[in-house]
Scaffold this motif. Structure first.
Motif, mmCIF file in Angstrom:
data_model
loop_
_atom_site.group_PDB
_atom_site.id
_atom_site.type_symbol
_atom_site.label_atom_id
_atom_site.label_comp_id
_atom_site.label_asym_id
_atom_site.label_seq_id
_atom_site.Cartn_x
_atom_site.Cartn_y
_atom_site.Cartn_z
ATOM 1 N N ARG A 83 62.504 31.524 34.629
ATOM 2 C CA ARG A 83 61.687 31.690 35.839
ATOM 3 C C ARG A 83 62.436 31.211 37.080
ATOM 4 N NH1 ARG A 83 56.210 28.876 35.122
ATOM 5 N NH2 ARG A 83 56.991 28.547 33.049
ATOM 6 N N VAL A 84 63.090 30.054 36.964
ATOM 7 C CA VAL A 84 63.825 29.505 38.112
ATOM 8 C C VAL A 84 64.958 30.442 38.519
ATOM 9 C CG1 VAL A 84 65.345 27.631 38.879
ATOM 10 C CG2 VAL A 84 63.211 27.107 37.696
ATOM 11 N N ILE A 85 65.670 30.986 37.551
ATOM 12 C CA ILE A 85 66.768 31.912 37.866
ATOM 13 C C ILE A 85 66.230 33.143 38.583
ATOM 14 C CG2 ILE A 85 68.514 33.442 36.854
ATOM 15 C CD1 ILE A 85 68.990 31.182 34.750
ATOM 16 N N GLU A 86 65.076 33.652 38.149
ATOM 17 C CA GLU A 86 64.453 34.791 38.833
ATOM 18 C C GLU A 86 64.104 34.431 40.281
ATOM 19 O OE1 GLU A 86 63.991 37.985 37.990
ATOM 20 O OE2 GLU A 86 65.062 37.574 36.132
ATOM 21 N N ILE A 87 63.530 33.255 40.468
ATOM 22 C CA ILE A 87 63.160 32.820 41.817
ATOM 23 C C ILE A 87 64.404 32.653 42.684
ATOM 24 C CG2 ILE A 87 62.207 30.892 43.160
ATOM 25 C CD1 ILE A 87 60.170 30.514 40.864
ATOM 26 N N LEU A 88 65.425 32.009 42.135
ATOM 27 C CA LEU A 88 66.659 31.818 42.898
ATOM 28 C C LEU A 88 67.300 33.155 43.251
ATOM 29 C CD1 LEU A 88 68.283 28.781 41.077
ATOM 30 C CD2 LEU A 88 67.297 28.815 43.365
ATOM 31 N N ALA A 89 67.266 34.091 42.324
ATOM 32 C CA ALA A 89 67.851 35.410 42.583
ATOM 33 C C ALA A 89 67.105 36.118 43.712
ATOM 34 C CB ALA A 89 67.832 36.262 41.324
ATOM 35 N N LEU A 125 57.539 25.085 46.961
ATOM 36 C CA LEU A 125 56.187 25.644 47.069
ATOM 37 C C LEU A 125 56.203 26.947 47.862
ATOM 38 C CD1 LEU A 125 54.097 22.413 47.672
ATOM 39 C CD2 LEU A 125 54.005 23.890 45.660
ATOM 40 N N LYS A 126 56.985 26.990 48.957
ATOM 41 C CA LYS A 126 57.094 28.232 49.741
ATOM 42 C C LYS A 126 57.675 29.343 48.880
ATOM 43 C CE LYS A 126 58.915 26.061 53.428
ATOM 44 N NZ LYS A 126 59.650 25.852 54.644
ATOM 45 N N THR A 127 58.688 29.006 48.096
ATOM 46 C CA THR A 127 59.316 29.986 47.203
ATOM 47 C C THR A 127 58.315 30.468 46.168
ATOM 48 O OG1 THR A 127 61.424 28.877 47.507
ATOM 49 C CG2 THR A 127 61.252 30.372 45.644
ATOM 50 N N SER A 128 57.571 29.536 45.588
ATOM 51 C CA SER A 128 56.552 29.885 44.605
ATOM 52 C C SER A 128 55.491 30.790 45.232
ATOM 53 C CB SER A 128 55.916 28.608 44.063
ATOM 54 O OG SER A 128 54.876 28.895 43.180
ATOM 55 N N LEU A 129 55.131 30.479 46.463
ATOM 56 C CA LEU A 129 54.142 31.273 47.192
ATOM 57 C C LEU A 129 54.642 32.707 47.389
ATOM 58 C CD1 LEU A 129 51.446 31.138 48.765
ATOM 59 C CD2 LEU A 129 52.759 30.481 50.767
ATOM 60 N N GLN A 130 55.904 32.848 47.753
ATOM 61 C CA GLN A 130 56.474 34.183 47.959
ATOM 62 C C GLN A 130 56.605 34.930 46.636
ATOM 63 O OE1 GLN A 130 60.139 33.119 49.841
ATOM 64 N NE2 GLN A 130 59.281 33.160 51.889
ATOM 65 N N PHE A 131 56.962 34.201 45.582
ATOM 66 C CA PHE A 131 57.250 34.834 44.300
ATOM 67 C C PHE A 131 55.983 35.192 43.533
ATOM 68 C CE2 PHE A 131 58.740 34.684 39.819
ATOM 69 C CZ PHE A 131 59.676 35.696 39.896
ATOM 70 N N SER A 132 55.002 34.267 43.497
ATOM 71 C CA SER A 132 53.827 34.501 42.667
ATOM 72 C C SER A 132 52.564 34.810 43.465
ATOM 73 C CB SER A 132 53.556 33.279 41.791
ATOM 74 O OG SER A 132 53.127 32.202 42.596
ATOM 75 N N GLY A 133 52.625 34.618 44.784
ATOM 76 C CA GLY A 133 51.453 34.868 45.598
ATOM 77 C C GLY A 133 50.537 33.668 45.746
ATOM 78 N N LYS A 134 50.832 32.579 45.028
ATOM 79 C CA LYS A 134 50.027 31.378 45.210
ATOM 80 C C LYS A 134 50.905 30.139 45.072
ATOM 81 C CE LYS A 134 48.331 31.259 40.466
ATOM 82 N NZ LYS A 134 47.170 31.109 39.630
ATOM 83 N N ALA A 135 50.743 29.234 46.008
ATOM 84 C CA ALA A 135 51.553 28.018 46.023
ATOM 85 C C ALA A 135 51.213 27.117 44.859
ATOM 86 C CB ALA A 135 51.354 27.272 47.337
ATOM 87 N N PRO A 186 57.330 24.641 59.070
ATOM 88 C CA PRO A 186 56.349 25.613 58.599
ATOM 89 C C PRO A 186 55.785 25.234 57.225
ATOM 90 C CG PRO A 186 58.225 26.736 59.552
ATOM 91 C CD PRO A 186 58.574 25.273 59.502
ATOM 92 N N HIS A 187 54.479 25.181 57.128
ATOM 93 C CA HIS A 187 53.718 24.852 55.918
ATOM 94 C C HIS A 187 53.670 23.361 55.588
ATOM 95 C CE1 HIS A 187 53.195 29.057 54.787
ATOM 96 N NE2 HIS A 187 54.486 29.233 54.975
ATOM 97 N N LEU A 188 54.534 22.539 56.170
ATOM 98 C CA LEU A 188 54.575 21.114 55.825
ATOM 99 C C LEU A 188 53.992 20.285 56.966
ATOM 100 C CD1 LEU A 188 55.430 18.859 53.888
ATOM 101 C CD2 LEU A 188 57.675 18.882 54.976
ATOM 102 N N TYR A 189 52.990 19.476 56.622
ATOM 103 C CA TYR A 189 52.284 18.665 57.612
ATOM 104 C C TYR A 189 52.193 17.223 57.142
ATOM 105 C CZ TYR A 189 50.579 23.062 59.602
ATOM 106 O OH TYR A 189 50.495 24.307 60.179
ATOM 107 N N VAL A 190 51.919 16.332 58.097
ATOM 108 C CA VAL A 190 51.575 14.951 57.768
ATOM 109 C C VAL A 190 50.261 14.642 58.476
ATOM 110 C CG1 VAL A 190 52.912 13.895 59.652
ATOM 111 C CG2 VAL A 190 52.404 12.568 57.602
ATOM 112 N N ARG A 191 49.343 14.029 57.738
ATOM 113 C CA ARG A 191 48.060 13.635 58.303
ATOM 114 C C ARG A 191 48.077 12.122 58.448
ATOM 115 N NH1 ARG A 191 44.625 16.112 54.935
ATOM 116 N NH2 ARG A 191 44.487 17.909 56.299
#
Length: 176
Positions: free
Chosen positions: A104-110, A75-85, A26-31
């Motif tokens: 910030r990382v501790i907040e995301i991990l939590a 990036l998925k975590t960032s997308l969930q946390f901040s709304g933008k990848a 999910p979200h990861l592709y190769v072209r």
């Protein structure tokens, strides 16, 4: 492509894919382009307005698949946390102090790990604040090197081995 195959690619299989866009997970592709000569990873997501956006992650021949998968997870975590990848990419382009980045990382991990006990988040924050911030808290992320990490760990390694081991592991997670 069958969804049963998502996430089950080896590096060898990626280099056997025909021209086109292939979903690895999910979200990861190769072209693949140019009769297989060019293979590039990218992260696909929806922006807040619902538009499909692609974020280039690099060439398949230059980046290991495991590294790309880890970055896609961030990036998925960032997308969930901040709304933008792209928030993670923006953070990498602008110098950030270690103390701000670590918080910030501790907040995301939590939020992602959903630690069973709220004391775990407090433990992470406390140990990083106590041992790492005095040494590297005011340094920019890209200025921190191995010597700085050793300055943190050496004083506590003999007397507080378990604490030092935890701090080392937590620093690894933050830098990952």
């Amino acid at each position: 492509m069958s969804h049963a195959k998502i996430g089950r690619f080896s590096k060898k299989q990626i280099f056997e894919l025909p021209d086109g866009t292939h979903r690895l997970e999910p979200h990861l592709y190769v072209r693949v382009r140019g009769n297989g000569r060019y293979r590039n990873y990218f992260f696909r997501y929806l922006d807040p307005k619902g538009r499909v956006c692609d974020l280039a992650l690099g060439s398949a021949s230059k980046k290991p698949l495991s590294e790309v998968k880890q970055f896609a997870f961030l990036l998925k975590t960032s997308l969930q946390f901040s709304g933008k990848a792209s928030a993670l990419m923006e953070a990498k382009q602008h110098p950030v102090l270690f103390k701000d980045y670590a918080r910030r990382v501790i907040e995301i991990l939590a939020s992602v790990r959903l630690w069973k006990n709220p004391a775990q988040k407090q433990s992470w924050s406390s140990s990083i604040s106590t041992y790492a911030f005095p040494v590297i808290g005011e340094k920019f992320i890209d200025e921190i090197d191995r010597k700085d990490i050793l300055k943190i760990l050496r004083p506590i390694w003999i007397n507080k081995t378990m604490t030092a081991s935890r701090v080392r592991g937590r620093l690894e997670k933050i830098f990952a």
